[in-house]
Design an enzyme around this catalytic site. Structure first.
Site, PDB file in Angstrom:
ATOM      1  N   ALA A 109     -75.486 -22.531 -57.734  1.00 16.11           N
ATOM      2  CA  ALA A 109     -74.623 -21.498 -58.321  1.00 16.11           C
ATOM      3  C   ALA A 109     -74.681 -21.466 -59.844  1.00 16.11           C
ATOM      4  O   ALA A 109     -74.905 -20.416 -60.455  1.00 16.11           O
ATOM      5  CB  ALA A 109     -73.183 -21.712 -57.851  1.00 16.11           C
ATOM      6  N   TYR A 111     -79.357 -30.089 -47.701  1.00 16.84           N
ATOM      7  CA  TYR A 111     -79.650 -31.523 -47.719  1.00 16.84           C
ATOM      8  C   TYR A 111     -79.276 -32.039 -49.112  1.00 16.84           C
ATOM      9  O   TYR A 111     -80.124 -32.207 -49.980  1.00 16.84           O
ATOM     10  CB  TYR A 111     -81.132 -31.758 -47.409  1.00 16.84           C
ATOM     11  CG  TYR A 111     -81.533 -31.210 -46.050  1.00 16.84           C
ATOM     12  CD1 TYR A 111     -81.415 -31.983 -44.907  1.00 16.84           C
ATOM     13  CD2 TYR A 111     -81.996 -29.901 -45.920  1.00 16.84           C
ATOM     14  CE1 TYR A 111     -81.763 -31.475 -43.655  1.00 16.84           C
ATOM     15  CE2 TYR A 111     -82.339 -29.388 -44.681  1.00 16.84           C
ATOM     16  CZ  TYR A 111     -82.219 -30.178 -43.549  1.00 16.84           C
ATOM     17  OH  TYR A 111     -82.554 -29.666 -42.314  1.00 16.84           O
ATOM     18  N   ARG A 129     -66.862 -24.152 -50.093  1.00 16.77           N
ATOM     19  CA  ARG A 129     -67.849 -24.558 -49.098  1.00 16.77           C
ATOM     20  C   ARG A 129     -67.211 -25.626 -48.203  1.00 16.77           C
ATOM     21  O   ARG A 129     -67.171 -26.807 -48.554  1.00 16.77           O
ATOM     22  CB  ARG A 129     -69.112 -25.117 -49.771  1.00 16.77           C
ATOM     23  CG  ARG A 129     -69.831 -24.123 -50.671  1.00 16.77           C
ATOM     24  CD  ARG A 129     -70.439 -22.976 -49.881  1.00 16.77           C
ATOM     25  NE  ARG A 129     -71.207 -22.078 -50.730  1.00 16.77           N
ATOM     26  CZ  ARG A 129     -70.709 -20.997 -51.318  1.00 16.77           C
ATOM     27  NH1 ARG A 129     -69.417 -20.682 -51.146  1.00 16.77           N
ATOM     28  NH2 ARG A 129     -71.474 -20.227 -52.064  1.00 16.77           N
ATOM     29  N   ALA A 138     -64.957  -4.876 -48.948  1.00 20.10           N
ATOM     30  CA  ALA A 138     -64.965  -3.416 -49.008  1.00 20.10           C
ATOM     31  C   ALA A 138     -65.853  -2.921 -50.145  1.00 20.10           C
ATOM     32  O   ALA A 138     -65.825  -1.749 -50.500  1.00 20.10           O
ATOM     33  CB  ALA A 138     -63.547  -2.885 -49.195  1.00 20.10           C
ATOM     34  N   ASP A 196     -73.024 -15.254 -57.829  1.00 26.36           N
ATOM     35  CA  ASP A 196     -73.414 -15.901 -59.083  1.00 26.36           C
ATOM     36  C   ASP A 196     -73.874 -14.864 -60.100  1.00 26.36           C
ATOM     37  O   ASP A 196     -73.550 -14.955 -61.284  1.00 26.36           O
ATOM     38  CB  ASP A 196     -74.551 -16.892 -58.834  1.00 26.36           C
ATOM     39  CG  ASP A 196     -74.206 -17.922 -57.769  1.00 26.36           C
ATOM     40  OD1 ASP A 196     -73.015 -18.270 -57.648  1.00 26.36           O
ATOM     41  OD2 ASP A 196     -75.126 -18.358 -57.064  1.00 26.36           O
TER      42      ASP A 196
END
Length: 346
Positions: free
Chosen positions: A41, A120, A184, A244, A273
């Site tokens: 990010a 990973y 996350r 939306a 990002d």
């Protein structure tokens, strides 16, 4: 190892970069080759900012391996200051594999155009980010105008949360702190810390906060922009993105909704990002509130219509022209047609 330092940056991003291995369409086990790319990010935001003409540095850790060298080279070639990227000789560079659907009836295949990410990153070099990295980059942080990081960074480890907390507590002066929620769940499942508590603290401590309405609903119990503003009155800039295809931007007490551009989505990875990079770039250029949101949409559109995590932007002057259109002209834009046409019909 410390890399050469170019001119002092105006923006600094802090977080993990990942090597990306993109599979051929179809079941992952049947992909004979993988296309290499770069992701992460904060690295994505840094690359957008440099394309907008904003000198930017990236603070991170990579492994002493080929993927780490590739990430550093990739960002450096895009004009990002990589002088504060540390090389960890004990831990590897994080990797994620992007599985792409082929639309077949084969078990394990995804729908055509769909994708799935396999990360990973446990025990990665960047998971060892800590306040020591903050201290090592003090000159960069003290000399810039905005510092940007995300909820991914603070979720990596206890030491990474200690780093992001130190960013919140560092004396700022006129420097802005920017935070993107980027929730996350898989990362937080490995932590004993309460995700909602940590992330709320980071939103409240930011000057600029970006929230996806779906992520905010999962973490804070609501994705409604007005309720989120009531819950988080502290950031002067609060940006809420929704499904939306519109964005609600709060600047102090002002509330502004700006619709996204019409486009055909190629891939959604990296769009948030790119939006953050566009918004922050326009903010550093002193543009008005509506233009900040429009720059965000334009940069996100570049990511949504591209293959890979990184957005390749049109020339900044063209973006500025489009961001300044009146409301009717803006509502008729379609990406990428808009950036190919110098004279937009009025």
């Amino acid at each position: 190892m410390i890399w050469p330092m170019p001119n002092r940056p105006r923006a600094v991003t802090v977080g993990e970069g990942l090597a990306v291995l993109v599979a051929q369409p179809g079941p992952l086990e049947d992909s004979p080759v993988f296309e290499r790319g770069a992701g992460g990010a904060e690295a994505n935001v840094a690359a957008v900012l440099t394309q907008l003409g904003v000198p930017t540095a990236w603070i991170s850790r990579v492994g002493d391996d080929g993927f780490g060298r590739y990430l550093v080279r990739h960002l450096g070639e895009r004009g990002v200051d990589i002088s504060a990227v540390a090389v960890d000789t004990e831990r590897p560079t994080a990797v994620y594999v992007k599985e792409r659907g082929g639309g077949s009836d084969t078990p394990g295949d995804l729908a055509a155009g769909a994708s799935r990410m396999l990360y990973y990153r446990t025990g990665s070099a960047a998971s060892a980010l800590s306040p020591a990295d903050h201290d090592a980059a003090a000159a960069l942080l003290d000399g810039c105008e905005v510092v940007h990081f995300t909820g991914i960074t603070t979720a990596l480890s206890d030491s990474a949360t200690a780093l992001t907390d130190s960013l919140l507590s560092r004396p700022r002066g006129d420097r802005l702190l920017s935070f993107d929620l980027n929730y996350r769940p898989a990362l937080w499942h490995r932590r004993t810390a309460n995700a909602a508590e940590v992330l709320a603290r980071h939103v409240r401590g930011a000057d600029v906060a970006f929230l996806g309405s779906d992520e905010a609903a999962a973490v804070f119990g609501t994705g409604d922009p007005d309720r989120l503003r009531a819950l988080f009155p502290q950031p002067r800039h609060l940006v809420v993105k929704n499904d939306a295809h519109a964005v609600i931007g709060f600047l102090g007490e002002r509330r502004l909704e700006v619709p996204a551009l019409a486009l055909t989505v190629t891939e959604r990875i990296g769009a948030g990002d790119a939006f953050a990079g566009g918004y922050l770039g326009a903010l550093l250029q002193g543009r008005p509130h509506e233009h900040l949101l429009r720059f965000g949409h334009l940069c996100a559109a570049a990511a949504l219509t591209a293959v890979g995590d990184g957005a390749e932007l049109p020339p900044p002057a063209r973006l500025a022209t489009l961001a300044a259109l009146d409301t009717a002209e803006w509502s008729r834009l379609r990406y990428p047609d808009a950036v190919m046409t110098e004279n937009v019909a009025s």
